[in-house]
Enzyme design. Structure first.
Site, PDB file in Angstrom:
ATOM      1  N   PHE A 245       0.860  -1.181   0.000  1.00  0.00           N
ATOM      2  CA  PHE A 245       0.000   0.000   0.000  1.00  0.00           C
ATOM      3  C   PHE A 245       0.896   1.230   0.000  1.00  0.00           C
ATOM      4  O   PHE A 245       1.799   1.337   0.825  1.00  0.00           O
ATOM      5  CB  PHE A 245      -0.919   0.031   1.226  1.00  0.00           C
ATOM      6  CG  PHE A 245      -1.848   1.214   1.209  1.00  0.00           C
ATOM      7  CD1 PHE A 245      -2.955   1.233   0.381  1.00  0.00           C
ATOM      8  CD2 PHE A 245      -1.602   2.328   2.004  1.00  0.00           C
ATOM      9  CE1 PHE A 245      -3.805   2.338   0.335  1.00  0.00           C
ATOM     10  CE2 PHE A 245      -2.452   3.432   1.973  1.00  0.00           C
ATOM     11  CZ  PHE A 245      -3.555   3.435   1.142  1.00  0.00           C
TER      12      PHE A 245
ATOM     13  N   ASP B  44       9.234   2.457   1.415  1.00  0.00           N
ATOM     14  CA  ASP B  44       8.063   3.167   1.935  1.00  0.00           C
ATOM     15  C   ASP B  44       7.979   2.833   3.419  1.00  0.00           C
ATOM     16  O   ASP B  44       7.545   1.749   3.797  1.00  0.00           O
ATOM     17  CB  ASP B  44       6.803   2.726   1.187  1.00  0.00           C
ATOM     18  CG  ASP B  44       5.545   3.397   1.730  1.00  0.00           C
ATOM     19  OD1 ASP B  44       5.629   4.051   2.794  1.00  0.00           O
ATOM     20  OD2 ASP B  44       4.479   3.253   1.099  1.00  0.00           O
TER      21      ASP B  44
ATOM     22  N   LYS C  25       2.887   9.579   8.236  1.00  0.00           N
ATOM     23  CA  LYS C  25       2.124   9.149   9.416  1.00  0.00           C
ATOM     24  C   LYS C  25       2.631   9.728  10.755  1.00  0.00           C
ATOM     25  O   LYS C  25       2.224  10.809  11.117  1.00  0.00           O
ATOM     26  CB  LYS C  25       2.015   7.629   9.435  1.00  0.00           C
ATOM     27  CG  LYS C  25       1.063   7.141   8.320  1.00  0.00           C
ATOM     28  CD  LYS C  25       0.445   5.782   8.575  1.00  0.00           C
ATOM     29  CE  LYS C  25      -0.767   5.574   7.691  1.00  0.00           C
ATOM     30  NZ  LYS C  25      -0.520   4.850   6.447  1.00  0.00           N
TER      31      LYS C  25
END
Ligand SMILES: *Cc1c(COP(=O)(O)O)cnc(C)c1O
Length: 390
Positions: free
Chosen positions: A129, A214, A243
């Site tokens: 993702f 990532d 995040k």
């Protein structure tokens, strides 16, 4: 009638009002123990006093100027990220998807600047993702998320996560980069097998590719080091972060080596809000806290304790749960019963958790979680498991 808020989420019926540490309070008086951290964002818990102080102070001073100016908070945060990672340079954006987008741009630009304009393809892994923009959707290749949005952006290939032979075989004349999550989050909380990152580094070096990590979900202390790949000691060329970097204030970053960022000169990329003074105050406050001596030692201890408790828990209910996986405080339990039902039941009992792909119950407590919090969570989990309808 369509709701005023575009209904793109399957939302829980909990209207949140206030948070403090691991506690989350709803408008109807319910109180929850938050083991989601806002999907890996509030690493320091809700309303961390140092982050509040830094942000309030900055809010009274200056909010926004544009990137036509030098922004001291950017220079400070970038330097600290450089000092504490493989990177030599940092671009600040507002989200994980944007950080991943830029990572792809930097990788392609590197190839074009170094005599290989034909290299533009990126090899990613199944179950990844990377966000919800066109490029990041194509990079992850999740059919469910791409469906109905027209032809996926061209230039992305996919192989099985953890399989070095497949990765090597997928490299072609047009390949520019390999892009992976060292620990897949949304896809099912899967840690890369030992030696995988080293194998990717070797393939990247052999074929002149950029290695892109990532670490939007697994980074920023989640595994007990600032970044997850540090456990294997294998640096990337480019890395996406977001995040937990702002503990809830929107901020993302794309980190790169000087070599990788060779083409990223004035005019090649930009963002109106990226790296604005408020975001930088939040990011710097987060790093102040995480880089304090002993912070990660404690995260490691709590991670070990939680892992041990979850493993004991899972084997006690083999009809409900299969294996425990992940790393640090990014933990998953693959469920036998539907993971979404487990999440709902836990929530009804005051514990917030998440699902992930592969029918996984995803557990992401803030990094400030205590032994008492873990006890409380396990009490709720045991109660739910004991009462599970046969
Ligand atoms: C959440 C996430 C993203 C996307 O971040 P947004 O801020 O939602 O755009 C990208 N990569 C990974 C690994 C993520 O977990």
């Amino acid at each position: 009638m369509i709701p005023a808020v575009m209904p793109t989420y399957g939302r829980w019926d909990v209207a949140v009002e206030r948070g403090e540490g691991l506690q989350l309070y709803a408008t109807d008086g319910r109180k929850f123990l938050d083991f989601t951290s806002g999907i890996g964002v509030t690493g320091l818990g809700h309303c961390h006093p140092h982050v509040i102080a830094a942000l309030s102070e900055q809010a009274k001073r200056l909010w926004h100027t544009s990137n036509l100016f030098r922004i001291p908070g950017q220079e400070k945060l970038a330097q600290r990220l450089v000092d504490n990672t493989f990177a030599d340079t940092v671009f600040f954006g507002n989200s994980g998807a944007e950080a991943c987008e830029l990572a792809i741009k930097v990788a392609r630009k590197y190839q074009s600047e170094t005599g290989h304009p034909e290299r533009y393809r990126v090899i990613g892994c199944q179950g990844s993702f990377h966000g919800r923009t066109f490029a990041t959707l194509a990079a992850a290749g999740n059919e469910a998320y791409l469906k109905g949005f027209g032809p996926p952006m061209e230039g992305f290939d996919h192989v099985a996560f953890g399989n070095l032979n497949e990765m090597r075989a997928a490299v072609g004349k047009e390949t520019a980069a390999i892009m992976v999550e060292p620990i897949q989050g949304e896809g099912g909380v899967r840690a890369a097998p030992e030696g995988y990152l080293k194998g990717l580094r070797d393939i990247a070096d052999e074929f002149g590719l950029m290695l892109v990590y990532d670490e939007v979900q697994c980074g920023m202390g989640r595994t007990g080091k600032l970044f997850a790949h540090e456990w294997e000691g294998v640096p990337p060329d480019i890395m996406a972060v977001a995040k937990a970097l702002g503990n809830g204030f929107p901020v993302g970053a794309c980190l790169a080596t000087e070599r990788a960022a060779v083409g990223m000169v004035a005019g090649t990329h930009g963002s109106t809000f990226g790296g604005n003074p408020l975001a930088m105050a939040a990011g710097n406050a987060v790093l102040d806290t995480m880089l304090e001596p002993g912070f990660f030692v404690r995260v490691g201890q709590m991670a070990k304790l939680l892992r041990r408790r979850l493993e004991t828990f899972a084997v006690s209910y083999p009809k409900l749960f299969a294996e425990v996986r992940g790393a640090g405080l990014l933990v998953g339990i693959r469920c036998v019963v539907p993971a979404a039902d487990v999440v709902a039941k836990l929530r009804q009992n005051g514990l917030l958790t998440l699902t992930a792909g592969d029918n996984v119950l995803r557990i992401l407590p803030p990094l400030i979680v205590s032994e008492r919090d873990i006890d409380e969570a396990l009490d709720i989990m045991n109660k739910v498991a004991r009462e599970w309808p046969a």
